[in-house]
Design a protein around this motif. Structure first.
Motif, PDB file in Angstrom:
ATOM      1  N   TYR A   6       0.845  -1.191   0.000  1.00  0.00           N
ATOM      2  CA  TYR A   6       0.000   0.000   0.000  1.00  0.00           C
ATOM      3  C   TYR A   6       0.882   1.243   0.000  1.00  0.00           C
ATOM      4  CZ  TYR A   6      -3.285   3.555   1.573  1.00  0.00           C
ATOM      5  OH  TYR A   6      -4.028   4.695   1.678  1.00  0.00           O
ATOM      6  N   LEU A   7       0.672   2.143  -0.947  1.00  0.00           N
ATOM      7  CA  LEU A   7       1.506   3.330  -1.113  1.00  0.00           C
ATOM      8  C   LEU A   7       0.854   4.611  -0.606  1.00  0.00           C
ATOM      9  CD1 LEU A   7       2.699   2.610  -4.764  1.00  0.00           C
ATOM     10  CD2 LEU A   7       3.891   2.079  -2.628  1.00  0.00           C
ATOM     11  N   GLY A   8      -0.384   4.539  -0.159  1.00  0.00           N
ATOM     12  CA  GLY A   8      -1.094   5.743   0.268  1.00  0.00           C
ATOM     13  C   GLY A   8      -0.473   6.393   1.497  1.00  0.00           C
ATOM     14  N   PRO A   9      -0.825   7.645   1.756  1.00  0.00           N
ATOM     15  CA  PRO A   9      -0.238   8.395   2.863  1.00  0.00           C
ATOM     16  C   PRO A   9      -0.877   8.129   4.222  1.00  0.00           C
ATOM     17  CG  PRO A   9      -1.717   9.804   1.642  1.00  0.00           C
ATOM     18  CD  PRO A   9      -1.657   8.491   0.907  1.00  0.00           C
ATOM     19  N   GLU A  10      -2.095   7.558   4.245  1.00  0.00           N
ATOM     20  CA  GLU A  10      -2.817   7.312   5.489  1.00  0.00           C
ATOM     21  C   GLU A  10      -3.337   5.879   5.502  1.00  0.00           C
ATOM     22  OE1 GLU A  10      -5.971  10.152   5.768  1.00  0.00           O
ATOM     23  OE2 GLU A  10      -4.629  11.859   5.650  1.00  0.00           O
ATOM     24  N   PRO A  11      -3.575   5.325   6.698  1.00  0.00           N
ATOM     25  CA  PRO A  11      -4.164   3.978   6.760  1.00  0.00           C
ATOM     26  C   PRO A  11      -5.493   3.935   6.021  1.00  0.00           C
ATOM     27  CG  PRO A  11      -3.447   4.708   8.931  1.00  0.00           C
ATOM     28  CD  PRO A  11      -3.342   5.893   8.024  1.00  0.00           C
ATOM     29  N   VAL A  12      -5.795   2.779   5.460  1.00  0.00           N
ATOM     30  CA  VAL A  12      -7.038   2.602   4.711  1.00  0.00           C
ATOM     31  C   VAL A  12      -7.672   1.284   5.134  1.00  0.00           C
ATOM     32  CG1 VAL A  12      -5.920   1.475   2.738  1.00  0.00           C
ATOM     33  CG2 VAL A  12      -8.059   2.673   2.404  1.00  0.00           C
ATOM     34  N   THR A  13      -9.006   1.270   5.200  1.00  0.00           N
ATOM     35  CA  THR A  13      -9.745   0.043   5.497  1.00  0.00           C
ATOM     36  C   THR A  13     -10.072  -0.632   4.171  1.00  0.00           C
ATOM     37  OG1 THR A  13     -10.695   1.022   7.478  1.00  0.00           O
ATOM     38  CG2 THR A  13     -11.802  -0.918   6.581  1.00  0.00           C
ATOM     39  N   VAL A  14      -9.732  -1.922   4.064  1.00  0.00           N
ATOM     40  CA  VAL A  14      -9.969  -2.665   2.831  1.00  0.00           C
ATOM     41  C   VAL A  14     -11.048  -3.716   3.108  1.00  0.00           C
ATOM     42  CG1 VAL A  14      -8.913  -4.070   1.021  1.00  0.00           C
ATOM     43  CG2 VAL A  14      -7.565  -2.289   2.152  1.00  0.00           C
ATOM     44  N   ASP A  19     -12.330  -6.062   6.185  1.00  0.00           N
ATOM     45  CA  ASP A  19     -12.274  -4.753   6.843  1.00  0.00           C
ATOM     46  C   ASP A  19     -10.942  -4.517   7.547  1.00  0.00           C
ATOM     47  OD1 ASP A  19     -14.728  -3.784   5.983  1.00  0.00           O
ATOM     48  OD2 ASP A  19     -15.801  -4.692   7.658  1.00  0.00           O
ATOM     49  N   ARG A  20      -9.922  -5.107   7.018  1.00  0.00           N
ATOM     50  CA  ARG A  20      -8.580  -4.937   7.575  1.00  0.00           C
ATOM     51  C   ARG A  20      -8.087  -3.511   7.338  1.00  0.00           C
ATOM     52  NH1 ARG A  20      -3.160  -8.409   6.162  1.00  0.00           N
ATOM     53  NH2 ARG A  20      -1.748  -7.043   7.300  1.00  0.00           N
ATOM     54  N   ILE A  21      -7.435  -2.940   8.333  1.00  0.00           N
ATOM     55  CA  ILE A  21      -6.817  -1.629   8.186  1.00  0.00           C
ATOM     56  C   ILE A  21      -5.386  -1.848   7.718  1.00  0.00           C
ATOM     57  CG2 ILE A  21      -6.075   0.469   9.365  1.00  0.00           C
ATOM     58  CD1 ILE A  21      -8.440   0.055  11.273  1.00  0.00           C
ATOM     59  N   VAL A  22      -5.058  -1.266   6.566  1.00  0.00           N
ATOM     60  CA  VAL A  22      -3.731  -1.419   5.970  1.00  0.00           C
ATOM     61  C   VAL A  22      -2.981  -0.099   6.154  1.00  0.00           C
ATOM     62  CG1 VAL A  22      -2.454  -1.931   3.857  1.00  0.00           C
ATOM     63  CG2 VAL A  22      -4.631  -3.077   4.301  1.00  0.00           C
ATOM     64  N   GLN A  23      -1.785  -0.200   6.710  1.00  0.00           N
ATOM     65  CA  GLN A  23      -0.963   0.972   6.988  1.00  0.00           C
ATOM     66  C   GLN A  23      -0.112   1.337   5.766  1.00  0.00           C
ATOM     67  OE1 GLN A  23      -1.199   2.615   9.933  1.00  0.00           O
ATOM     68  NE2 GLN A  23      -2.722   1.112  10.595  1.00  0.00           N
ATOM     69  N   PRO A  24       0.291   2.613   5.656  1.00  0.00           N
ATOM     70  CA  PRO A  24       1.188   3.004   4.562  1.00  0.00           C
ATOM     71  C   PRO A  24       2.450   2.141   4.548  1.00  0.00           C
ATOM     72  CG  PRO A  24       0.337   4.949   5.657  1.00  0.00           C
ATOM     73  CD  PRO A  24      -0.094   3.750   6.484  1.00  0.00           C
ATOM     74  N   ASP A  25       2.874   1.726   3.371  1.00  0.00           N
ATOM     75  CA  ASP A  25       4.054   0.899   3.133  1.00  0.00           C
ATOM     76  C   ASP A  25       3.903  -0.538   3.633  1.00  0.00           C
ATOM     77  OD1 ASP A  25       6.565   0.834   1.830  1.00  0.00           O
ATOM     78  OD2 ASP A  25       7.571   0.801   3.763  1.00  0.00           O
ATOM     79  N   GLU A  26       2.696  -0.941   4.002  1.00  0.00           N
ATOM     80  CA  GLU A  26       2.461  -2.313   4.465  1.00  0.00           C
ATOM     81  C   GLU A  26       2.228  -3.235   3.272  1.00  0.00           C
ATOM     82  OE1 GLU A  26      -0.512  -4.902   7.369  1.00  0.00           O
ATOM     83  OE2 GLU A  26      -0.752  -2.738   7.245  1.00  0.00           O
ATOM     84  N   VAL A  27       2.784  -4.440   3.353  1.00  0.00           N
ATOM     85  CA  VAL A  27       2.593  -5.458   2.323  1.00  0.00           C
ATOM     86  C   VAL A  27       1.502  -6.406   2.818  1.00  0.00           C
ATOM     87  CG1 VAL A  27       3.667  -7.387   1.102  1.00  0.00           C
ATOM     88  CG2 VAL A  27       4.977  -5.295   1.530  1.00  0.00           C
ATOM     89  N   VAL A  28       0.517  -6.659   1.951  1.00  0.00           N
ATOM     90  CA  VAL A  28      -0.581  -7.557   2.299  1.00  0.00           C
ATOM     91  C   VAL A  28      -0.768  -8.600   1.216  1.00  0.00           C
ATOM     92  CG1 VAL A  28      -1.814  -5.861   3.705  1.00  0.00           C
ATOM     93  CG2 VAL A  28      -2.314  -6.021   1.280  1.00  0.00           C
ATOM     94  N   GLU A  29      -1.323  -9.729   1.614  1.00  0.00           N
ATOM     95  CA  GLU A  29      -1.662 -10.774   0.662  1.00  0.00           C
ATOM     96  C   GLU A  29      -3.076 -10.539   0.161  1.00  0.00           C
ATOM     97  OE1 GLU A  29      -1.093 -14.656   2.356  1.00  0.00           O
ATOM     98  OE2 GLU A  29       1.053 -14.576   1.975  1.00  0.00           O
ATOM     99  N   TYR A  38      -5.828  -4.369  -7.722  1.00  0.00           N
ATOM    100  CA  TYR A  38      -4.966  -3.534  -6.880  1.00  0.00           C
ATOM    101  C   TYR A  38      -3.905  -2.826  -7.724  1.00  0.00           C
ATOM    102  CZ  TYR A  38      -7.090  -5.617  -2.771  1.00  0.00           C
ATOM    103  OH  TYR A  38      -8.002  -6.003  -1.813  1.00  0.00           O
ATOM    104  N   VAL A  39      -3.172  -3.579  -8.522  1.00  0.00           N
ATOM    105  CA  VAL A  39      -2.056  -2.988  -9.265  1.00  0.00           C
ATOM    106  C   VAL A  39      -2.504  -2.063 -10.396  1.00  0.00           C
ATOM    107  CG1 VAL A  39      -0.422  -4.781  -8.613  1.00  0.00           C
ATOM    108  CG2 VAL A  39      -1.726  -5.028 -10.726  1.00  0.00           C
ATOM    109  N   CYS A  40      -3.792  -2.069 -10.737  1.00  0.00           N
ATOM    110  CA  CYS A  40      -4.278  -1.110 -11.737  1.00  0.00           C
ATOM    111  C   CYS A  40      -4.435   0.274 -11.111  1.00  0.00           C
ATOM    112  CB  CYS A  40      -5.584  -1.589 -12.363  1.00  0.00           C
ATOM    113  SG  CYS A  40      -7.016  -1.428 -11.290  1.00  0.00           S
ATOM    114  N   GLN A  41      -4.160   0.374  -9.815  1.00  0.00           N
ATOM    115  CA  GLN A  41      -4.196   1.644  -9.098  1.00  0.00           C
ATOM    116  C   GLN A  41      -2.770   1.987  -8.637  1.00  0.00           C
ATOM    117  OE1 GLN A  41      -7.465   1.748  -6.082  1.00  0.00           O
ATOM    118  NE2 GLN A  41      -7.653  -0.402  -6.653  1.00  0.00           N
ATOM    119  N   PRO A  42      -1.868   2.316  -9.561  1.00  0.00           N
ATOM    120  CA  PRO A  42      -0.456   2.492  -9.212  1.00  0.00           C
ATOM    121  C   PRO A  42      -0.172   3.639  -8.239  1.00  0.00           C
ATOM    122  CG  PRO A  42      -0.848   3.215 -11.456  1.00  0.00           C
ATOM    123  CD  PRO A  42      -2.113   2.553 -10.983  1.00  0.00           C
ATOM    124  N   ALA A  43      -1.104   4.552  -8.057  1.00  0.00           N
ATOM    125  CA  ALA A  43      -0.906   5.614  -7.075  1.00  0.00           C
ATOM    126  C   ALA A  43      -1.107   5.092  -5.653  1.00  0.00           C
ATOM    127  CB  ALA A  43      -1.869   6.769  -7.339  1.00  0.00           C
TER     128      ALA A  43
END
Length: 68
Positions: A6-14, A19-29, A38-43
């Motif tokens: 995840y490359l975003g600047p703030e945590p996001v709920t997926v 409903d997992r909260i993913v932190q910036p720079d976190e790698v998830v399966e 996911y990868v079609c959203q390169p930002a």
């Protein structure tokens, strides 16, 4: 399972990940069949391990030990 970062600047709920909260720079399966979503959203997401990558990796043979 594929892996994305995840490359975003703030945590996001997926919701798709329970409903997992993913932190910036976190790698998830993520499920292999959803990897492209996911990868079609390169930002926001970057590929770490593509679908099926674990299955195609080969392990190294044990080193041969010469006695004598």
């Amino acid at each position: 399972m594929a892996r994305v970062r995840y490359l975003g600047p703030e945590p996001v709920t997926v919701p798709e990940l329970g409903d997992r909260i993913v932190q910036p720079d976190e790698v998830v399966e993520v499920p292999d069949d959803r990897f492209d979503g996911y990868v079609c959203q390169p930002a926001n997401w970057e590929a770490v391990e593509e679908p099926g990558a674990k299955a195609s990796k080969k392990t190294a043979a044990a080193p041969q030990i010469k006695e004598g």
